[in-house]
Write a protein that holds these residues in place. Structure first.
Motif, short mmCIF file in Angstrom:
data_model
loop_
_atom_site.label_atom_id
_atom_site.label_comp_id
_atom_site.label_asym_id
_atom_site.label_seq_id
_atom_site.Cartn_x
_atom_site.Cartn_y
_atom_site.Cartn_z
N LEU A 88 0.82 -1.21 0.00
CA LEU A 88 0.00 0.00 0.00
C LEU A 88 0.86 1.26 0.00
N ILE A 89 1.94 1.24 0.80
CA ILE A 89 2.85 2.38 0.83
C ILE A 89 3.48 2.61 -0.55
N THR A 90 3.89 1.51 -1.19
CA THR A 90 4.48 1.62 -2.53
C THR A 90 3.49 2.18 -3.52
N TRP A 91 2.23 1.72 -3.44
CA TRP A 91 1.20 2.21 -4.35
C TRP A 91 1.00 3.72 -4.18
N VAL A 92 0.92 4.18 -2.92
CA VAL A 92 0.71 5.61 -2.65
C VAL A 92 1.87 6.43 -3.22
N LEU A 93 3.08 5.96 -3.03
CA LEU A 93 4.25 6.70 -3.52
C LEU A 93 4.30 6.72 -5.04
N PHE A 94 3.95 5.59 -5.69
CA PHE A 94 3.93 5.55 -7.15
C PHE A 94 2.86 6.50 -7.68
N TYR A 95 1.69 6.49 -7.05
CA TYR A 95 0.60 7.35 -7.52
C TYR A 95 1.01 8.82 -7.45
N ASN A 96 1.67 9.20 -6.38
CA ASN A 96 2.06 10.60 -6.20
C ASN A 96 3.34 10.96 -6.96
N SER A 97 4.02 9.96 -7.52
CA SER A 97 5.23 10.24 -8.28
C SER A 97 4.92 10.67 -9.71
N GLY A 98 3.66 10.45 -10.15
CA GLY A 98 3.30 10.79 -11.52
C GLY A 98 3.25 9.57 -12.42
N ILE A 99 3.88 8.47 -12.03
CA ILE A 99 3.78 7.21 -12.77
C ILE A 99 2.45 6.56 -12.41
N HIS A 100 1.79 5.98 -13.39
CA HIS A 100 0.49 5.38 -13.10
C HIS A 100 0.63 4.34 -12.00
N ALA A 101 -0.28 4.40 -11.02
CA ALA A 101 -0.13 3.61 -9.80
C ALA A 101 -0.18 2.11 -10.05
N THR A 102 -0.81 1.67 -11.14
CA THR A 102 -0.88 0.23 -11.41
C THR A 102 0.50 -0.37 -11.65
N ILE A 103 1.46 0.47 -12.05
CA ILE A 103 2.82 -0.02 -12.28
C ILE A 103 3.39 -0.58 -10.99
N ALA A 104 2.96 -0.04 -9.85
CA ALA A 104 3.44 -0.54 -8.56
C ALA A 104 3.10 -2.02 -8.39
N GLY A 105 1.93 -2.44 -8.88
CA GLY A 105 1.54 -3.85 -8.79
C GLY A 105 2.50 -4.76 -9.51
N VAL A 106 2.94 -4.35 -10.69
CA VAL A 106 3.88 -5.16 -11.47
C VAL A 106 5.24 -5.22 -10.79
N VAL A 107 5.72 -4.07 -10.32
CA VAL A 107 7.03 -4.03 -9.66
C VAL A 107 7.04 -4.94 -8.44
N LEU A 108 5.99 -4.88 -7.62
CA LEU A 108 5.93 -5.73 -6.43
C LEU A 108 5.83 -7.20 -6.79
N ALA A 109 5.10 -7.50 -7.86
CA ALA A 109 4.98 -8.91 -8.29
C ALA A 109 6.34 -9.48 -8.68
N PHE A 110 7.17 -8.66 -9.31
CA PHE A 110 8.50 -9.13 -9.70
C PHE A 110 9.41 -9.37 -8.50
N MET A 111 9.03 -8.83 -7.35
CA MET A 111 9.81 -9.03 -6.13
C MET A 111 9.48 -10.35 -5.42
N VAL A 112 8.43 -11.04 -5.85
CA VAL A 112 7.98 -12.27 -5.18
C VAL A 112 8.67 -13.47 -5.79
N PRO A 113 9.31 -14.32 -4.99
CA PRO A 113 9.97 -15.52 -5.52
C PRO A 113 8.95 -16.52 -6.06
N VAL A 114 9.32 -17.20 -7.14
CA VAL A 114 8.39 -18.13 -7.79
C VAL A 114 8.78 -19.60 -7.59
N ARG A 115 9.83 -19.85 -6.83
CA ARG A 115 10.24 -21.23 -6.58
C ARG A 115 10.18 -21.53 -5.08
N PRO A 116 9.60 -22.68 -4.70
CA PRO A 116 9.62 -23.05 -3.28
C PRO A 116 10.99 -23.56 -2.88
N ARG A 117 11.28 -23.44 -1.60
CA ARG A 117 12.54 -23.99 -1.10
C ARG A 117 12.30 -25.42 -0.65
#
Length: 455
Positions: A246-275
């Motif tokens: 939520l904090i990332t979304w708020v900062l992206f929205y107020n940065s001038g970049i469309h806020a939906t981009i925050a969703g993609v950036v955060l998704a790329f931070m999530v690991p896709v392989r189990p340990r």
């Protein structure tokens, strides 16, 4: 005696594209299609409700509800948005978060981690974005100058509607083609996201963007360590990650970049392989994908559609007038015919440049039908329309009418092509279910290979 050096006897000279992947990937795609097809039906209901209300005696109440403001500005942080803006900027961030998870899953742990396999849908998606944009631009060279700002409207494919059409009319479509359409749509969305970030960003405020790096880095660290910090359930990780998101979304929205981009950036931070050392069967990305797909397809996207698709058509005369505009015409021709030309043309070039052939189970007519279905633009096209033209600009409604018309035409055209081939699809599906060695995996699938252990 045959010459082993001849092209006929040397299979290494010819590659196969759109070949059947692993059974693991097939099952994952099946689950996504099932969920997205249900979401497509909900999306259709929301769209029809918006159109009915916008063209009924209750139209003033509908538009008044859309324009009601919720939230408050806190110092330099702007959060006073209308309900329509909350839906477009907030709820669609969930949709793009899911799209980011799917894309990372495909290219890191899915069958598309092989560059040779990934090349086809990536090139097809690029062609399916470029050709419609070019067609729109050429048509609007003869229209109002400001109309050129909507060049990216016919660029994207709507996953939910496209998959819903396949689920209803071609549920026995060969597995490779369903994977192709889904992957193409996901890559298509990524390209659209990049377009939004680069070309539809105004009043860029780098200070907010720089601060956003902090919660993103912490999010990545917690997401990576979640498998060791929360051994019982991944659900506990969300209580830490949600506030950071939520904090990332708020900062992206107020940065001038469309806020939906925050969703993609955060998704790329999530690991896709189990340990595996922790005995985990599913990664955090798979867990999030399973938990939040219903939220995206069942609520976030339909609510956005309800507030975005409502356009006052003005009766038959208004509809005919809108269709004659260069904006609507550019969107319709771009989505319906540009998608087909871009996807088929790009795929054909790949087969020729790489000396490749389609998988024996697939015909070019099948690919034509899938390319037609890809012309259903809707969700991202409506979002780009919101970014391209002001709500009180006549071009705004013309573009929306073009998107809605093109989506209907693309669905009808795809159904007309794919429908008659259902018998052939049924035969292929029957062959896919054969499991002679009784190992739980149909014999037509390649065995799953161990995924690389690097993250």
């Amino acid at each position: 005696m045959s010459d082993s050096r001849s092209p006929v006897s040397n299979p290494a000279r010819t590659r196969t594209i759109l070949a059947r992947g692993t059974y693991r990937e097939y099952r994952r795609i099946e689950q996504i299609i099932t969920a997205e097809s249900t979401g497509g039906l909900i999306l259709l209901v929301a769209t029809l409700a918006a159109l009915v209300l916008a063209n009924s005696p209750a139209d003033s109440a509908y538009f008044a509800l859309r324009d009601v403001h919720l939230g408050h500005d806190v110092g330099p942080i702007h959060l006073d948005l209308s309900i329509g803006h909350w839906a477009a900027d907030g709820l669609l961030a969930v949709f793009f978060f899911l799209a980011g998870l799917e894309l990372k899953q495909e290219f890191v742990a899915g069958d598309l981690r092989d560059p040779g396999t990934a090349l086809v849908p990536v090139v097809a998606a690029a062609g399916g974005v470029a050709v419609p944009a070019i067609i729109f631009t050429v048509i609007n060279l003869f229209g109002p100058a400001e109309a050129l700002g909507g060049w990216a409207i016919p660029a994207a494919t709507d996953i939910a509607f496209a998959v819903a059409v396949l689920a209803v009319l071609a549920k026995n479509l060969p597995a490779a083609l369903r994977t192709f359409l889904l992957t193409l749509a996901i890559v298509d969305d990524l390209i659209a996201i990049l377009i939004i970030a680069i070309f539809y960003t105004s009043d860029l405020r780098l200070g907010f963007l720089a601060i956003a790096v902090i919660p993103i880095v912490v999010y990545r660290l917690l997401a990576t360590r979640a498998e060791s910090l929360f051994r019982i359930s991944y659900a506990a990780a969300w209580y830490l990650l949600l506030p950071l998101g939520l904090i990332t979304w708020v900062l992206f929205y107020n940065s001038g970049i469309h806020a939906t981009i925050a969703g993609v950036v955060l998704a790329f931070m999530v690991p896709v392989r189990p340990r595996s050392r922790l005995g985990a069967d599913h990664s955090l990305a798979q867990t999030f994908e399973h938990r939040f797909r219903p939220l995206s397809s069942g609520f976030a996207v339909p609510v956005f559609a309800f507030f975005s698709a409502g356009v006052a058509v003005g009766g038959l005369s208004g509809l005919l007038e809108a269709w004659q505009s260069t904006v609507a015409l550019g969107v319709i021709v771009g989505l319906v015919f540009g998608k087909i030309a871009g996807i088929l043309g790009s795929t054909f070039l790949v087969t020729r440049l790489r000396r490749a052939n389609l998988d024996p189970d697939i015909r070019w007519g099948d690919l034509l039908g899938v390319a037609a279905v890809a012309g259903i633009g809707f969700t991202v096209s409506l979002l780009v329309t919101e970014l391209s033209f002001a709500a009180d600009d006549p071009l705004h409604d013309q573009a929306k009418i073009g998107v809605l018309t093109a989506s209907v035409l693309a669905a009808v055209l795809g159904a007309a092509i794919l429908g008659p081939r259902s018998r052939r699809y049924a035969k292929i599906a029957a062959a896919e279910r054969v499991d002679a060695d009784d190992d739980g995996v149909p014999d037509v699938f390649a065995p799953d290979e161990d995924a690389p252990t690097t993250r």
